[in-house]
Design a protein around this motif. Structure first.
Motif, short mmCIF file in Angstrom:
data_model
loop_
_atom_site.label_atom_id
_atom_site.label_comp_id
_atom_site.label_asym_id
_atom_site.label_seq_id
_atom_site.Cartn_x
_atom_site.Cartn_y
_atom_site.Cartn_z
N ALA A 159 0.80 -1.17 0.00
CA ALA A 159 -0.11 -0.13 -0.02
C ALA A 159 0.72 1.17 0.21
O ALA A 159 0.52 2.22 -0.53
N ILE A 160 1.99 1.21 0.92
CA ILE A 160 2.89 2.34 0.82
C ILE A 160 3.68 2.50 -0.60
O ILE A 160 3.83 3.66 -1.07
N LEU A 161 4.21 1.42 -1.03
CA LEU A 161 5.12 1.42 -2.11
C LEU A 161 4.40 1.57 -3.56
O LEU A 161 4.67 2.33 -4.48
N HIS A 162 3.14 0.81 -3.72
CA HIS A 162 2.65 0.91 -4.92
C HIS A 162 0.86 1.38 -4.78
O HIS A 162 0.21 1.87 -5.85
N GLY A 163 0.46 1.77 -3.61
CA GLY A 163 -0.93 2.09 -3.63
C GLY A 163 -1.07 3.83 -3.37
O GLY A 163 -2.24 4.09 -2.92
N GLY A 164 -0.03 4.22 -3.05
CA GLY A 164 -0.29 5.77 -2.80
C GLY A 164 -0.29 6.07 -1.43
O GLY A 164 -0.37 7.32 -0.90
N GLY A 165 -0.15 5.10 -0.48
CA GLY A 165 0.00 5.26 0.99
C GLY A 165 -1.36 4.73 1.69
O GLY A 165 -2.33 4.34 0.70
N ILE A 166 -1.17 4.19 2.79
CA ILE A 166 -2.13 3.57 3.54
C ILE A 166 -3.07 4.41 3.84
O ILE A 166 -3.12 5.51 4.61
N THR A 167 -4.85 4.19 3.48
CA THR A 167 -5.67 5.10 4.05
C THR A 167 -6.72 4.43 4.94
O THR A 167 -7.58 5.14 5.56
N GLY A 168 -6.48 3.12 5.28
CA GLY A 168 -7.08 2.44 6.32
C GLY A 168 -6.62 1.36 6.57
O GLY A 168 -5.93 0.41 5.72
N PHE A 169 -6.55 0.96 7.89
CA PHE A 169 -6.34 -0.38 8.25
C PHE A 169 -7.13 -1.07 9.42
O PHE A 169 -7.69 -0.35 10.49
N ASP A 170 -7.63 -2.44 9.56
CA ASP A 170 -8.41 -2.95 10.24
C ASP A 170 -7.55 -4.23 10.69
O ASP A 170 -7.20 -4.84 9.61
N VAL A 171 -7.86 -4.87 11.80
CA VAL A 171 -7.59 -6.11 12.05
C VAL A 171 -8.74 -6.79 13.12
O VAL A 171 -9.24 -6.00 13.87
N ASP A 172 -9.33 -7.86 12.75
CA ASP A 172 -10.35 -8.48 13.28
C ASP A 172 -10.07 -9.96 13.64
O ASP A 172 -9.71 -10.74 12.79
#
Length: 137
Positions: A60-73
């Motif tokens: 997400a950081i390298l190819h996706g323009g940065g992290i916009t959300g993160f969830d762990v369930d």
């Protein structure tokens, strides 16, 4: 026991090169959520979940323009990790020299191999969310 951890959208300030959520932060959240489970966890399952988390957040950081959300369930039998980014580009199969198709670069095949389920979904305001479910049993 079911536990969810969510973050606010992660935005990189214009004057900063460090996003608020890094792969190490995401791994820490997964490690903590899994550690609070009361059911036995299979040997190597946490390592698999942490590797999947690292690959999704790094991509997400390298190819996706940065992290916009993160969830762990975590539900005791599996951990579901979701990472959103700014890019609409979906992971695609790339052809290797011997003619076989394989997914993406080096990280994407790892995610696909270790997760029992992977979902890629476009987001209404642009970008995508990739969710991987890794078995803990």
């Amino acid at each position: 026991m079911r536990e969810k951890i969510r973050t606010e959208p992660v935005v990189v300030p214009p004057d900063s090169r460090r996003p608020f959520l890094l792969p190490a932060d995401a791994r820490s959240a997964v490690r903590g959520a899994v550690a609070r489970q009361t059911v036995p966890i299979a040997a190597g399952a946490l390592d698999d979940a942490l590797l999947v988390t690292s690959e999704l957040t790094t991509n997400a950081i390298l190819h996706g323009g940065g992290i916009t959300g993160f969830d762990v369930d975590v539900d005791g039998r599996a951990v579901r990790v979701s990472v959103s980014d700014r890019s609409d580009a979906l992971p695609v199969a790339e052809q290797v020299p011997d003619g076989r198709d394989r997914p993406g670069g080096r990280g994407w095949p790892i995610v696909c191999r270790l997760a029992r389920d992977v979902e890629v979904a476009g987001l209404p305001r642009g970008g995508k969310r990739i969710t991987a479910v890794v078995s803990l049993s």
